[in-house]
Write a protein that holds these residues in place. Structure first.
Motif, PDB file in Angstrom:
ATOM      1  N   UNK A 258      65.360 -62.490 -29.097  1.00 54.44           N
ATOM      2  CA  UNK A 258      66.574 -62.750 -29.878  1.00 54.44           C
ATOM      3  C   UNK A 258      66.400 -63.940 -30.817  1.00 54.44           C
ATOM      4  N   UNK A 259      65.181 -64.463 -30.900  1.00 53.46           N
ATOM      5  CA  UNK A 259      64.899 -65.605 -31.757  1.00 53.46           C
ATOM      6  C   UNK A 259      65.018 -65.220 -33.235  1.00 53.46           C
ATOM      7  N   UNK A 260      65.731 -66.040 -34.011  1.00 56.80           N
ATOM      8  CA  UNK A 260      65.855 -65.822 -35.458  1.00 56.80           C
ATOM      9  C   UNK A 260      65.502 -67.128 -36.175  1.00 56.80           C
ATOM     10  N   UNK A 261      64.265 -67.281 -36.640  1.00 58.51           N
ATOM     11  CA  UNK A 261      63.889 -68.481 -37.408  1.00 58.51           C
ATOM     12  C   UNK A 261      64.438 -68.393 -38.827  1.00 58.51           C
ATOM     13  N   UNK A 262      64.794 -69.541 -39.395  1.00 60.90           N
ATOM     14  CA  UNK A 262      65.309 -69.585 -40.762  1.00 60.90           C
ATOM     15  C   UNK A 262      64.725 -70.787 -41.505  1.00 60.90           C
ATOM     16  N   UNK A 263      64.366 -70.561 -42.767  1.00 60.53           N
ATOM     17  CA  UNK A 263      63.878 -71.649 -43.610  1.00 60.53           C
ATOM     18  C   UNK A 263      65.062 -72.444 -44.161  1.00 60.53           C
ATOM     19  N   UNK A 264      64.896 -73.749 -44.256  1.00 58.04           N
ATOM     20  CA  UNK A 264      65.905 -74.615 -44.861  1.00 58.04           C
ATOM     21  C   UNK A 264      65.181 -75.636 -45.748  1.00 58.04           C
ATOM     22  N   UNK A 265      65.896 -76.644 -46.221  1.00 56.13           N
ATOM     23  CA  UNK A 265      65.337 -77.752 -47.005  1.00 56.13           C
ATOM     24  C   UNK A 265      64.696 -77.266 -48.301  1.00 56.13           C
ATOM     25  N   UNK A 266      65.541 -76.784 -49.218  1.00 53.96           N
ATOM     26  CA  UNK A 266      65.067 -76.241 -50.496  1.00 53.96           C
ATOM     27  C   UNK A 266      65.155 -77.256 -51.638  1.00 53.96           C
ATOM     28  N   UNK A 267      65.293 -78.528 -51.334  1.00 52.54           N
ATOM     29  CA  UNK A 267      65.517 -79.517 -52.382  1.00 52.54           C
ATOM     30  C   UNK A 267      64.354 -79.602 -53.366  1.00 52.54           C
ATOM     31  N   UNK A 268      63.129 -79.312 -52.907  1.00 53.51           N
ATOM     32  CA  UNK A 268      61.963 -79.379 -53.782  1.00 53.51           C
ATOM     33  C   UNK A 268      61.478 -77.991 -54.184  1.00 53.51           C
ATOM     34  N   UNK A 269      62.306 -76.984 -53.995  1.00 53.24           N
ATOM     35  CA  UNK A 269      61.933 -75.637 -54.398  1.00 53.24           C
ATOM     36  C   UNK A 269      61.667 -75.595 -55.908  1.00 53.24           C
TER      37      UNK A 269
END
Length: 434
Positions: A258-269
């Motif tokens: 049931x693990x759902x990883x998510x990317x965050x921290x887009x300030x330097x995208x």
């Protein structure tokens, strides 16, 4: 509370709008709906933490094979550089809070609030970072709340306070990070137990929790790389990928499925759409922020946003990427390199004795001591009994893990795989675990 339909560009500052304000951008198809909120719309909870970003200020290529440069680093070199990059502590300190909507159609929805200092508080860079993160989420999110990529955090809206702070509001899908899990897993490996609740048979067969740890890490990495593939397919680089930029909804290994990883921290995208790359190439400048109304009355923010990607393009030129297509390929491969370091971190820190290795030390080991020759690195790691479990994991399928790491950390950016190829590699499919 109002809605702002955002297309290819976004305002660099929150509009001073009435509750019924709404504006649509028609330059291209609308891709996201972001709510312009007010501070009164939320109940702010506990502080999750304060952190600063690390900026790459220059690029120092790893020594090439056959180089006369001696192996290893003296103390001065250790202080001057970390692996192949010089880094500096950025001056922007961002705060994270728990919270929930207290009114409006989302009343009761749990959120994570991210507070940037803002220009009025003395930081034009923070203002640009907030605008850049907003723009990135606007591009990669779908129109409906049910859409979008499940492996990228969902931006619901934001607001500006009277002191100039920029607050972004994210749906709360988890507060732990991959770094939190790796630390807990390292302790559990040392104590020969599972992360989270045990199963009864684990007391008699230690291979059971280890097998679940294999599954958990593969699921975590697949989620992170799926989010990265989604960003790349939508013309955006992450450029801050690391264990702290991957949010997870559970630390318990028994809940791996049931693990759902998510990317965050887009300030330097970075925007690597064809339009942005060719515009940058023609002007000789990096990505340039465009205002929603087409005016140029806020150039300082636009310039600060463009400055966020200067390091990337400088490294691209140093690697010989001069044309628009070469620069785009370099940007994608740069994210893949960071993903390779993330994979190495998750495996070594999770499966090695707690405290025996950390991220910067592992990066220096690969980049400097062994010059990205991971087969030589493997022979070195075999001599350390604290790293046995990590070696066993990477050795699955006749060294499939080492094979993938070597490809992602290839010294030649042209030889690194794209994110989709990484996901399809036999080490990442999970087939080797069963």
């Amino acid at each position: 509370m109002a809605l702002l339909n955002i297309g290819s560009s976004v305002p660099t500052r929150w509009p001073q709008a009435s509750p019924c304000y709404s504006k649509s951008v028609r330059r291209r198809a609308v891709v996201a709906t972001i709510e312009i909120c007010k501070p009164d719309d939320f109940e702010v909870g506990r502080l999750l933490g304060t952190f600063g970003y690390m900026n790459v200020t220059s690029y120092i290529p790893p020594p090439q094979m056959g180089s006369t440069e001696p192996l290893g680093l003296d103390q001065w070199e250790l202080e001057r550089r970390m692996g192949g990059q010089e880094v500096g502590q950025g001056g922007v300190q961002v705060r994270l809070y728990t919270g929930r909507f207290t009114r409006g159609p989302r009343r009761g929805t749990r959120v994570v609030l991210k507070a940037y200092p803002g220009r009025n508080a003395g930081s034009a860079e923070a203002d640009a970072m907030a605008a850049n993160e907003l723009a990135t989420h606007a591009v990669i999110q779908e129109t409906s709340d049910a859409g979008g990529c499940p492996n990228v955090t969902r931006l619901l809206g934001g607001f500006q306070t009277q002191t100039g702070e920029q607050w972004l509001v994210f749906r709360d899908d988890g507060q732990s990070t991959a770094a939190d899990y790796a630390k807990a897993a390292g302790i559990s490996t040392t104590e020969r137990r599972a992360v989270g609740d045990w199963e009864f048979l684990d007391y008699f067969d230690y291979s059971r929790p280890i097998k679940r740890r294999y599954i958990f890490i593969i699921k975590l990495l697949r989620g992170a790389f799926s989010g990265l593939a989604h960003m790349h397919s939508n013309g955006r680089l992450h450029q801050s990928l690391g264990p702290s930029s991957v949010v997870i909804n559970t630390l318990a290994e028994k809940d791996a499925y049931s693990l759902v990883p998510q990317l965050r921290d887009m300030a330097f995208s970075v925007d690597i759409s064809d339009e942005a790359i060719f515009r940058s190439h023609r002007s000789g400048l990096p990505w340039k922020q465009k205002l929603i109304d087409g005016r140029a009355d806020d150039l300082s923010v636009g310039s600060a946003t463009a400055a966020l990607s200067e390091g990337l393009w400088r490294r691209a030129r140093a690697a010989g990427a001069l044309t628009p297509f070469e620069q785009k390929a370099f940007g994608i491969s740069d994210d893949i390199y960071a993903a390779g370091l993330l994979m190495a971190y998750m495996i070594f820190v999770s499966f090695c004795k707690a405290g025996s290795i950390d991220g910067p030390s592992l990066q220096r080991l690969f980049e400097t001591t062994f010059r990205l020759d991971l087969q030589a690195a493997r022979e070195y790691c075999l001599a350390d009994d604290n790293w046995v479990e990590a070696i066993k994991f990477l050795d699955l399928g006749e060294g499939a893990g080492w094979e993938l790491l070597q490809a992602m950390l290839n010294a030649d950016y042209r030889q690194r795989p794209i994110a989709e190829a990484v996901l399809n590699h036999r080490f990442m499919t999970g087939a080797l675990l069963f």
